[in-house]
Design an enzyme around this catalytic site. Structure first.
Site: not given
Ligand code: NCD
Ligand code: ZN
Ligand code: ZN
Ligand code: ZN
Length: 451
Positions: A63, A181, A310, A329
């Site tokens: 991200h 997801h 991630d 998260p």
């Molecule tokens: C991710 C985010 O912050 O964009 N958060 C996470 O807890 N992994 C979104 C995701 O990958 O589900």
């Molecule tokens: Zn993610």
């Molecule tokens: Zn995810």
């Protein structure tokens, strides 16, 4: 004519064994891998002092944020973190503000990335509301679609299975994979209501509100749709034993499915959630030790396709809020993935050839990234140089990411990334980013012949 660069005094992995060899680079590509005496003349020689040359990591779950979320991460900070972690290509997730879900938002992200990035970036798109727009998104060069089953992100109503099937059929036709997801929204919503009623505020309550069953159920459902459409599905961050079993059943059924696990789900469990509290909150949540054991067993049997970070950066303030239901998260992972995995290599838990397969070869093949993912002659010279013997302490305050925290903070790992090359250019040298912003490129999906 001398070639551009020779990496000398190095070691490479050949059929699972580490052997002495150098690597010659010309015009950004691997020219030759050979013993010292068979290397060509070069304009520039770099002494790697016995360090090991690996293909740069292709992290298919990142991200990068930017735009209205640039306070969390931007194209420079995120790709600098990648370079520091030996990652030479990241695939950017679409849950941005605005959401990446049409050719315009996609093109804009690509342009901004080209100005700022120091490693190569490819892009996911979310599904648009109007499925006719899928075509222009694919033409623009998205390498895959991303579907969130935990809540709607993008234009597609995820409770309408007929619609999901039509979306899958459309992308299957274009031979574009869908990363999912997988956590069932309805289970999440009802469990959360239950947990909120208990009034408990500890982090384990957050984990309980997202049970493994939500993952398994969602995987089973997506698998059914995959069966009807023959779309290629890549399950993101599979975290639990029953989720894994649901995935393996789909694979056994002959479906075109692959799966990813993250370093945090492989190396952390509920005990770490208790110690690191809200900092370790991520989706899917950290699981029980028995789940971790089953992920490793599947990994060692070759059932897991990829490891991705991630990398989900948030500010420390967003992580340290009082209410577990308000915590953002996600865990930043670009700078810890490779060192943590090299540490597992050093412990004998992960053969180095498997590491390369999981972090470079497989992501390249799943996402159709041509001429990348392995260091064979003619491929792009995307390289991570690592010192397998060097022990050091992970220090999140030195991260290049804007997210300067980690549940792995102060872990001592054996295995350090010392240099990173993107298409033959050095971008990171001893923790320092030496590439100028904007020197890397957008990697677009290759056009298939019949389109
Ligand atoms: C991710 C985010 O912050 O964009 N958060 C996470 O807890 N992994 C979104 C995701 O990958 O589900
Ligand atoms: Zn993610
Ligand atoms: Zn995810
Ligand atoms: Zn810890």
């Amino acid at each position: 004519m001398p070639v551009d660069t020779v990496l000398r005094n190095a070691r490479v992995v050949v059929r699972g064994r580490i052997v002495e060899a150098g690597l010659a680079i010309d015009e950004g590509r691997v020219f030759r891998i050979a013993k010292k005496t068979n290397l060509p003349q070069a304009s520039k020689k770099i002494d790697l002092k016995g360090n090991v040359i690996l293909p740069g990591l292709i992290d298919s779950h990142v991200h990068l944020r930017n735009k209205r979320l640039a306070y969390k991460e931007d194209f420079y900070s995120g790709t600098a973190a990648a370079a520091a972690g030996g990652v030479t290509l990241v695939i950017d997730m679409p849950n941005n503000k605005p959401v990446t879900m049409d050719s315009i938002s996609l093109r804009e992200r690509m342009k901004l990335a080209e100005k700022r990035a120091v490693v190569n970036v490819a892009f996911y798109s979310a599904f648009p509301q109007n499925l006719k727009e899928i075509s222009s998104i694919v033409k623009e060069g998205a390498v895959a679609f991303k579907l969130y089953m935990s809540k709607q992100i993008g234009g597609l109503d995820i409770s309408d299975y007929g619609l999901l099937l039509r979306a899958f059929n459309t992308v299957a036709e274009k031979e574009v994979p869908v990363a999912v997801h997988a956590e069932d929204r309805r289970i999440l919503e009802s469990e959360r209501r239950k947990m909120e009623k208990t009034g408990h505020k500890d982090v384990e309550t957050y984990a309980k509100a997202r049970p493994p069953e939500a993952e398994a159920q969602s995987i089973r459902q997506i698998a059914q749709l995959a069966k009807k459409s023959r779309v290629a599905i890549h399950f993101c961050h599979v975290s639990s034993k029953i989720g894994l079993n649901a995935f393996l059943a789909a694979k056994k059924d002959g479906l075109n499915v692959t799966c990813e696990v993250t370093p945090h789900h492989l190396l952390l469990h509920l005990k770490h959630l208790k110690t690191h509290k809200t900092l370790a909150i991520t989706n899917p949540p950290l699981r029980k030790n028995k789940d971790v054991v089953s992920l490793w067993s599947a990994l060692n049997q070759g059932f897991i396709d990829t490891i991705a970070s991630d990398h989900a950066p948030h500010t420390i303030e967003e992580k340290e809020v009082e209410s577990i239901w308000e915590v953002k998260p996600g865990i930043p992972g670009l700078e810890t993935t490779l060192p943590l995995l090299l540490n597992e290599v050093s412990k004998g838990r992960l053969p180095i050839a498997d590491l390369i397969k999981l972090t470079s070869e497989k992501p390249a093949s799943i996402f159709n990234l041509k001429n990348r993912g392995s260091l064979v002659e003619g491929n792009w010279a995307d390289i991570a140089v690592v010192d397998l013997k060097r022990k050091y302490k992970i220090n999140s305050s030195n991260f290049h990411s804007k997210a300067k925290y980690s549940p792995f903070d102060r872990w001592i790992v054996k295995g350090k990334v010392t240099k990173t090359f993107v298409e033959g250019r050095i971008v990171m040298d001893d923790d320092e980013i030496v590439a100028k912003p904007g020197t890397s490129q957008t990697i677009r999906r290759m056009r298939m012949n019949h389109q």
